[in-house]
Write an enzyme that holds these catalytic residues in place. Sequence first.
Site, PDB file in Angstrom:
ATOM      1  N   ASP A 268       0.852  -1.187   0.000  1.00  0.00           N
ATOM      2  CA  ASP A 268       0.000   0.000   0.000  1.00  0.00           C
ATOM      3  C   ASP A 268       0.891   1.241   0.000  1.00  0.00           C
ATOM      4  O   ASP A 268       1.378   1.683   1.040  1.00  0.00           O
ATOM      5  CB  ASP A 268      -0.921   0.000   1.222  1.00  0.00           C
ATOM      6  CG  ASP A 268      -1.953   1.128   1.158  1.00  0.00           C
ATOM      7  OD1 ASP A 268      -1.718   2.121   0.443  1.00  0.00           O
ATOM      8  OD2 ASP A 268      -3.000   1.005   1.819  1.00  0.00           O
TER       9      ASP A 268
ATOM     10  N   HIS B 166       0.382   7.834   4.107  1.00  0.00           N
ATOM     11  CA  HIS B 166       0.953   7.140   5.256  1.00  0.00           C
ATOM     12  C   HIS B 166       2.454   7.377   5.417  1.00  0.00           C
ATOM     13  O   HIS B 166       3.070   6.770   6.301  1.00  0.00           O
ATOM     14  CB  HIS B 166       0.661   5.651   5.141  1.00  0.00           C
ATOM     15  CG  HIS B 166      -0.786   5.356   4.893  1.00  0.00           C
ATOM     16  ND1 HIS B 166      -1.761   5.626   5.819  1.00  0.00           N
ATOM     17  CD2 HIS B 166      -1.418   4.851   3.799  1.00  0.00           C
ATOM     18  CE1 HIS B 166      -2.947   5.292   5.313  1.00  0.00           C
ATOM     19  NE2 HIS B 166      -2.762   4.812   4.104  1.00  0.00           N
TER      20      HIS B 166
ATOM     21  N   ILE C 151      -0.787   9.200   8.702  1.00  0.00           N
ATOM     22  CA  ILE C 151      -1.559   8.328   9.587  1.00  0.00           C
ATOM     23  C   ILE C 151      -1.232   6.871   9.279  1.00  0.00           C
ATOM     24  O   ILE C 151      -0.684   6.548   8.224  1.00  0.00           O
ATOM     25  CB  ILE C 151      -3.074   8.573   9.437  1.00  0.00           C
ATOM     26  CG1 ILE C 151      -3.527   8.213   8.010  1.00  0.00           C
ATOM     27  CG2 ILE C 151      -3.420  10.016   9.773  1.00  0.00           C
ATOM     28  CD1 ILE C 151      -5.028   8.305   7.799  1.00  0.00           C
TER      29      ILE C 151
ATOM     30  N   GLY D 259      -5.392   1.952   7.671  1.00  0.00           N
ATOM     31  CA  GLY D 259      -6.503   1.284   8.334  1.00  0.00           C
ATOM     32  C   GLY D 259      -6.320  -0.225   8.357  1.00  0.00           C
ATOM     33  O   GLY D 259      -6.625  -0.880   9.356  1.00  0.00           O
TER      34      GLY D 259
END
Length: 290
Positions: free
Chosen positions: A193, A198, A213, A216
């Site tokens: 990903d 991120h 962040i 998820g």
Amino acid sequence: MPIDAVKATSAEPRSTPISWDHKDVQLYHLGIGAGSRPDLADPATDPAELRYTLESRLHVLPSFATVAGGGMALAGGLTAPGIDVDLAAVLHGGQRVEVHRPIPVRGSAVQTSRVAAVYDKGKAAVIVLRSDVADADGPLWTCDTQIFVRGEGGFGGDRGPSVRTDPPGRAPDREVTRPIRPDQALLYRLSGDWNPLHADPEFARRAGFDRPILHGLCSYGIVLKAVTDTLLDGDVLRIRACSARFAGVVLPGETLRVRMWAEAGRILVTAVAAERSDAPVLTDTVVEHV
């Protein structure tokens, strides 16, 4: 309109060959915190953790399905016919993985993906991507991925189902904490990903966040591992499915507080950010097991 719901849902499914080996499994497990459990005296060499990190003892946590083959499912949803969105407006809204039989440590398979639905949430759209993976011996797993796209709603479509799974009105059966390493997102993204949200502070600010962040799906994997280790005796073969809604973000360096309620055949789970007054991270989370 950037999203053409009819075009997206009527497009032919896409089939892609994927493959993985023990290095991919080990990297994924390290990316969700394997070898760093705070409740073990020496987690790097504890037998409970070596099942996730040592090739001679390796088993595969079912959430590995979300990154097998380089995490192609989410990327496929964003490049499907009728879908043209700004990556900075994209968030992962929810995830369900159902395993049909144990995921092998190494394998080759075919992933078939399609946009199952596009829902109109008013100020946002939700793209639901269904991916089925099978190898020469038959079905391996099915993933349902909900992609939340801010600013793309209001096109008059179906709002979609509203399913909530609230925990019982009693104290949790177990509660554990899992620290998020400052470099956790940088390590996890090596499993496929590559969203700069991120890792890139400038991109994160453009997306409305003070700093990058955690993925998820990284939180999803951390929580499934915590449940497996705490209530399923570390036995990944007992897991049949895991579904979750991503209700908020967690930042690298914070601590996830995971609460679990055991019921017949399933475990209800919540995960919150401990340092931010237990701000919700994962809700409506259910682990189905035998």
